[in-house]
Design an enzyme around this catalytic site. Structure first.
Site, mmCIF file in Angstrom:
data_model
loop_
_atom_site.group_PDB
_atom_site.id
_atom_site.type_symbol
_atom_site.label_atom_id
_atom_site.label_comp_id
_atom_site.label_asym_id
_atom_site.label_seq_id
_atom_site.Cartn_x
_atom_site.Cartn_y
_atom_site.Cartn_z
ATOM 1 C CG MET A 94 -1.900 -1.134 1.280
ATOM 2 S SD MET A 94 -3.102 -1.080 -0.045
ATOM 3 C CE MET A 94 -2.794 -2.664 -0.809
ATOM 4 C CB CYS A 95 2.495 3.324 -1.859
ATOM 5 S SG CYS A 95 3.604 1.957 -1.492
ATOM 6 C CB THR A 96 -0.572 7.759 -0.717
ATOM 7 O OG1 THR A 96 -1.481 6.906 -0.020
ATOM 8 C CG2 THR A 96 -1.332 8.939 -1.297
ATOM 9 N NE ARG A 115 -3.847 4.017 1.750
ATOM 10 C CZ ARG A 115 -3.318 3.554 0.631
ATOM 11 N NH1 ARG A 115 -2.580 4.368 -0.130
ATOM 12 N NH2 ARG A 115 -3.509 2.309 0.252
#
Length: 327
Positions: free
Chosen positions: A1-3, A227
């Protein structure tokens, strides 16, 4: 998971920032990769060449593998997890550049001089589902790419082919696919930084409790869908600042999606958390890293000296918080 998010300073200098959210300890640190490097690929009997120098976050896994960075032409990119959606080839193709998903970021930064040029180079690629040796499995990834013009694109490889598309909102998270996230924005057209007006219910006046009510309904959980919405909102309304202060401003933007240890636990018991935040200055070619255990922002400039080395240069960082003591 990343933004990930792109952001312009008040004078138009473009930045790319990202959180690296993962349960597996990546142990990344700043790495500068010189010009004209040839890397053996984790795809059997394959290799790939990079002509431009670049700097970003990575680790030596037999060869240096980076997950985000900026190159000498001002192209910046980041690899993000894309589980359940990414689908790569099962074998090499003669006449193509055959590389593993985790090697695509190196190839992009090492060969593209602009977002537009990358679109003409992608046909050379055949991304094969070869595993990362330290993890023992192939990683499902997609990529956000930007450059000094401020243009941003997304690269996704799925069952129905290769998609290289414009990113009109400058934000990317994880699954579902990017087009789905854009459509989902239609569910949040009411979000704004100013209060909603008072309402009249058959003569009964209802007013908000105070500033901030314009953002009521903005999702606050840690899913990629939520997000994405929060980061699009933050990017749209956060004040632009001088180039020298944009990394600090972006750190506040990413505060809205940073994941502390313990608040997001997967079914296997492991904890996804924000291992670091990376900031890429496409104008001044500076890579900044802000680790989880030390909120100091470390910076490495991509200099001629670093780009003319024979091998990559690695920069260690502290693993405990550094404090500026006042007495």
């Amino acid at each position: 998971m990343c933004t990930s998010v792109t952001f312009l300073s008040e004078t138009g200098d473009n930045f790319l920032a990202r959180t690296m959210d993962f349960g597996f300890e990546l142990k990344g640190r700043p790495v500068a990769v010189p010009r004209d490097q040839t890397f053996p690929s984790d795809v059997a009997n394959s290799s790939y060449h990079t002509k431009y120098g670049f700097v970003g976050a990575g680790r030596n896994l037999g060869n240096y593998i980076l997950v985000d960075g900026v190159n000498e032409k001002g192209v910046s990119a980041a690899a993000l997890y894309f589980s359940g959606e990414a689908q790569f080839a099962d074998k090499s193709v003669t006449g193509k550049v055959n590389i593993a998903p985790h090697e695509v970021l190196n190839w992009i930064l090492g060969n593209a001089a602009s977002v537009q040029e990358l679109g003409t180079l992608i046909d050379q690629l055949n991304v094969v589902a070869a595993p990362v040796k330290v993890m023992g499995k192939s990683v499902p990834l997609h990529w956000i790419v930007t450059d000094r013009t401020g243009e941003s694109d997304v690269l996704e490889i799925m069952a129905d082919g290769v998609h290289y598309m414009k990113n009109p909102v400058g934000v990317m998270t994880n699954s579902p696919d990017f087009t789905w996230h854009l459509k989902n924005l239609s569910n949040y057209t009411e979000l704004k930084p100013t209060p909603h007006p008072a309402r009249d219910y058959d003569g009964y006046q209802v007013s908000s409790f105070g500033p901030g009510s314009g953002a009521l309904g903005m999702p606050g959980d840690y899913t990629s869908v939520s997000r994405f919405i929060r980061t699009v909102y933050m990017r749209e309304y956060t004040d632009q600042v001088a180039t020298s202060q944009t990394v600090t401003e972006l750190s506040h933007v990413l505060n809205a999606v940073e994941i502390p240890k313990g608040v997001k636990i997967k079914q296997d018991g492991s904890e996804d958390y924000t291992q670091y935040r990376g900031y890429m200055d496409t104008q001044n070619l500076i890579y900044s890293m802000q680790p989880y255990n030390d909120q100091t922002i470390y910076q490495v400039a991509l200099t001629e000296d670093l780009m003319n080395q024979s091998t990559p240069t690695e920069f260690p960082i502290a693993d405990q918080q550094q404090f500026q003591k006042m007495n």
